[in-house]
Design a protein around this motif. Structure first.
Motif, PDB file in Angstrom:
ATOM      1  N   ILE A   1       0.825  -1.207   0.000  1.00 55.54           N
ATOM      2  CA  ILE A   1       0.000   0.000   0.000  1.00 55.54           C
ATOM      3  C   ILE A   1       0.860   1.258   0.000  1.00 55.54           C
ATOM      4  O   ILE A   1       0.539   2.251  -0.651  1.00 55.54           O
ATOM      5  CB  ILE A   1      -0.939   0.001   1.218  1.00 55.54           C
ATOM      6  CG1 ILE A   1      -1.865  -1.214   1.190  1.00 55.54           C
ATOM      7  CG2 ILE A   1      -1.764   1.279   1.279  1.00 55.54           C
ATOM      8  CD1 ILE A   1      -2.593  -1.480   2.492  1.00 55.54           C
TER       9      ILE A   1
ATOM     10  N   PHE B   1      -0.894   4.378   3.903  1.00 54.49           N
ATOM     11  CA  PHE B   1      -1.530   3.549   4.911  1.00 54.49           C
ATOM     12  C   PHE B   1      -1.769   4.328   6.203  1.00 54.49           C
ATOM     13  O   PHE B   1      -2.868   4.307   6.752  1.00 54.49           O
ATOM     14  CB  PHE B   1      -0.670   2.324   5.184  1.00 54.49           C
ATOM     15  CG  PHE B   1      -1.262   1.355   6.162  1.00 54.49           C
ATOM     16  CD1 PHE B   1      -2.369   0.597   5.823  1.00 54.49           C
ATOM     17  CD2 PHE B   1      -0.714   1.197   7.427  1.00 54.49           C
ATOM     18  CE1 PHE B   1      -2.931  -0.298   6.721  1.00 54.49           C
ATOM     19  CE2 PHE B   1      -1.264   0.301   8.330  1.00 54.49           C
ATOM     20  CZ  PHE B   1      -2.374  -0.442   7.972  1.00 54.49           C
TER      21      PHE B   1
ATOM     22  N   TRP C   1     -10.938   4.684   4.038  1.00 56.74           N
ATOM     23  CA  TRP C   1     -10.854   3.229   4.164  1.00 56.74           C
ATOM     24  C   TRP C   1     -12.023   2.626   3.380  1.00 56.74           C
ATOM     25  O   TRP C   1     -13.185   2.758   3.768  1.00 56.74           O
ATOM     26  CB  TRP C   1     -10.915   2.812   5.624  1.00 56.74           C
ATOM     27  CG  TRP C   1     -10.931   1.310   5.813  1.00 56.74           C
ATOM     28  CD1 TRP C   1     -12.039   0.509   5.883  1.00 56.74           C
ATOM     29  CD2 TRP C   1      -9.807   0.451   5.960  1.00 56.74           C
ATOM     30  NE1 TRP C   1     -11.662  -0.805   6.057  1.00 56.74           N
ATOM     31  CE2 TRP C   1     -10.290  -0.868   6.110  1.00 56.74           C
ATOM     32  CE3 TRP C   1      -8.436   0.661   5.966  1.00 56.74           C
ATOM     33  CZ2 TRP C   1      -9.455  -1.967   6.277  1.00 56.74           C
ATOM     34  CZ3 TRP C   1      -7.593  -0.433   6.135  1.00 56.74           C
ATOM     35  CH2 TRP C   1      -8.098  -1.718   6.286  1.00 56.74           C
TER      36      TRP C   1
ATOM     37  N   SER D   1     -12.051  -0.922   1.890  1.00 53.53           N
ATOM     38  CA  SER D   1     -11.321  -2.166   1.637  1.00 53.53           C
ATOM     39  C   SER D   1     -12.023  -3.094   0.665  1.00 53.53           C
ATOM     40  O   SER D   1     -11.390  -3.978   0.082  1.00 53.53           O
ATOM     41  CB  SER D   1     -11.090  -2.899   2.964  1.00 53.53           C
ATOM     42  OG  SER D   1     -12.331  -3.181   3.600  1.00 53.53           O
TER      43      SER D   1
ATOM     44  N   PHE E   1      -6.869   1.983   1.632  1.00 50.43           N
ATOM     45  CA  PHE E   1      -6.553   1.469   2.965  1.00 50.43           C
ATOM     46  C   PHE E   1      -5.895   2.546   3.831  1.00 50.43           C
ATOM     47  O   PHE E   1      -4.807   2.350   4.371  1.00 50.43           O
ATOM     48  CB  PHE E   1      -5.627   0.252   2.864  1.00 50.43           C
ATOM     49  CG  PHE E   1      -6.215  -0.903   2.100  1.00 50.43           C
ATOM     50  CD1 PHE E   1      -7.080  -1.785   2.708  1.00 50.43           C
ATOM     51  CD2 PHE E   1      -5.911  -1.089   0.759  1.00 50.43           C
ATOM     52  CE1 PHE E   1      -7.627  -2.849   2.016  1.00 50.43           C
ATOM     53  CE2 PHE E   1      -6.449  -2.149   0.048  1.00 50.43           C
ATOM     54  CZ  PHE E   1      -7.314  -3.032   0.674  1.00 50.43           C
TER      55      PHE E   1
ATOM     56  N   SER F   1     -12.584 -11.169   5.416  1.00 54.35           N
ATOM     57  CA  SER F   1     -11.474 -10.566   4.680  1.00 54.35           C
ATOM     58  C   SER F   1     -10.664 -11.627   3.938  1.00 54.35           C
ATOM     59  O   SER F   1     -10.664 -12.810   4.295  1.00 54.35           O
ATOM     60  CB  SER F   1     -10.568  -9.791   5.632  1.00 54.35           C
ATOM     61  OG  SER F   1      -9.995 -10.673   6.580  1.00 54.35           O
TER      62      SER F   1
ATOM     63  N   GLN G   1      -6.778  -7.132   1.758  1.00 56.79           N
ATOM     64  CA  GLN G   1      -7.609  -6.627   2.851  1.00 56.79           C
ATOM     65  C   GLN G   1      -7.238  -7.301   4.167  1.00 56.79           C
ATOM     66  O   GLN G   1      -7.090  -6.633   5.200  1.00 56.79           O
ATOM     67  CB  GLN G   1      -9.089  -6.876   2.547  1.00 56.79           C
ATOM     68  CG  GLN G   1     -10.031  -6.392   3.650  1.00 56.79           C
ATOM     69  CD  GLN G   1     -11.452  -6.885   3.445  1.00 56.79           C
ATOM     70  OE1 GLN G   1     -11.703  -7.730   2.586  1.00 56.79           O
ATOM     71  NE2 GLN G   1     -12.376  -6.347   4.229  1.00 56.79           N
TER      72      GLN G   1
ATOM     73  N   ALA H   1      -3.958  -6.064   5.365  1.00 57.54           N
ATOM     74  CA  ALA H   1      -4.063  -4.710   5.910  1.00 57.54           C
ATOM     75  C   ALA H   1      -4.611  -4.729   7.328  1.00 57.54           C
ATOM     76  O   ALA H   1      -4.212  -3.904   8.174  1.00 57.54           O
ATOM     77  CB  ALA H   1      -4.958  -3.862   5.006  1.00 57.54           C
TER      78      ALA H   1
END
Length: 291
Positions: free
Chosen positions: A47, A52, A58, A60, A67, A255, A259, A262
């Protein structure tokens, strides 16, 4: 001499057991640190650390995922600060009353209530917050929705109270009686003695109580998820928000791919925050001890 020799093997065995337990604690910390680094760093590299940490969006699951966790970081900071700001004065005054002013029976009753408060599960705090605090905030401030940062701060402050009260009371009870007697002998009133002698003498323990409160507030997930609205907005006192912990808890179940990585990165950021707070406070305590 024979008694001492007979005890040596048992003492050595206990020392070995204590050493193993201590090393296990260190090993667990190292394992968690290594796991979070291995799981979280790749996503930050993909990212970009600036996007980040300082991104404000956000999304995702969007077609073009973003993100940015700055809203989560600021929400966690504001929420923790607000909870500690409310809980520490109330908790400290309660601890002073229990240790210095309350009768034995009343003090025992209040201590039992504090212990019960500490044992209540987080989900119960969240449920009570949803049923009582969220509607009350919506009605009092004439808001469309009462699930916001303010409601989360109130719930967190109640959850922090038992830690602050228990540790502060223990620290105040550990202050040598001679300090107070000397102050009274010099003509100070009992209230002046408590606030100008006992409380300053117990400040390291009170600071430890604040540390525990910060740890409880910044690490809470379930309760704040139920009363904060759980929306990835930039923080505002009466806006629905999402904390670092709730970001991980709310999305981890479904997720995948970047994702999921993250979310591990968010956990790593949270872990680093806690480490920094602990190291700073240890430095302050050590400096105070040297003085």
């Amino acid at each position: 001499m024979n008694v001492k020799k007979a005890k040596n093997p048992a003492e050595k065995a206990m020392s070995l057991i204590f050493f193993i337990c201590g090393m296990l604690s260190v090993a667990f910390v190292l394992f968690i640190t290594l796991f979070l680094v291995v799981s979280g760093v790749p996503a930050i590299g993909t990212i970009g650390i600036f996007k980040f940490l300082f991104g404000t969006v956000w999304a995702s699951t969007a077609a073009d995922p973003k993100f940015g966790i700055l809203p989560f970081i600021l929400t966690s900071v504001y929420g923790t600060f607000g909870a500690v700001l409310l809980a520490v004065p109330v908790g400290l005054l309660c601890a002073i009353y229990l240790s210095k002013f309350a009768g034995s029976r009343l003090a025992e009753l209040i201590r039992s209530a504090v212990e019960l408060l500490a044992g209540i599960p987080s989900v119960v705090y969240g449920l009570v917050g949803m049923i009582l605090i969220v509607p009350a905030v919506r009605t009092i401030f004439h808001l469309p929705d009462g699930a916001n940062l303010f409601s989360a701060i109130i719930v967190l402050s109640v959850m922090v109270l038992p830690n602050v009260i228990s540790v502060s009371e223990t620290s105040l009870l550990a202050v040598p009686r001679e300090y107070e007697e000397a102050s009274l002998a010099l003509g100070a009133t009992y209230t002046e003695t408590v606030f100008k002698v006992s409380v300053p003498a117990a400040k390291s323990g009170i600071a430890s109580a604040v540390v525990l409160g910060v740890g409880r507030a910044i690490g809470e997930a379930m309760a704040v998820m139920m009363v904060s609205g759980n929306v990835a907005n930039m923080p505002g006192l009466f806006k629905s928000v999402r904390f670092l912990t709730t970001a991980v808890a709310s999305e981890m179940s479904y997720s995948s791919g970047l994702q999921r990585q993250a979310l591990f990165s968010i956990a790593l950021v949270l872990f680093i925050f806690i480490m920094i707070i602990t190291l700073l406070l240890n430095f302050v305590f050590k400096k105070e001890k040297n003085k």
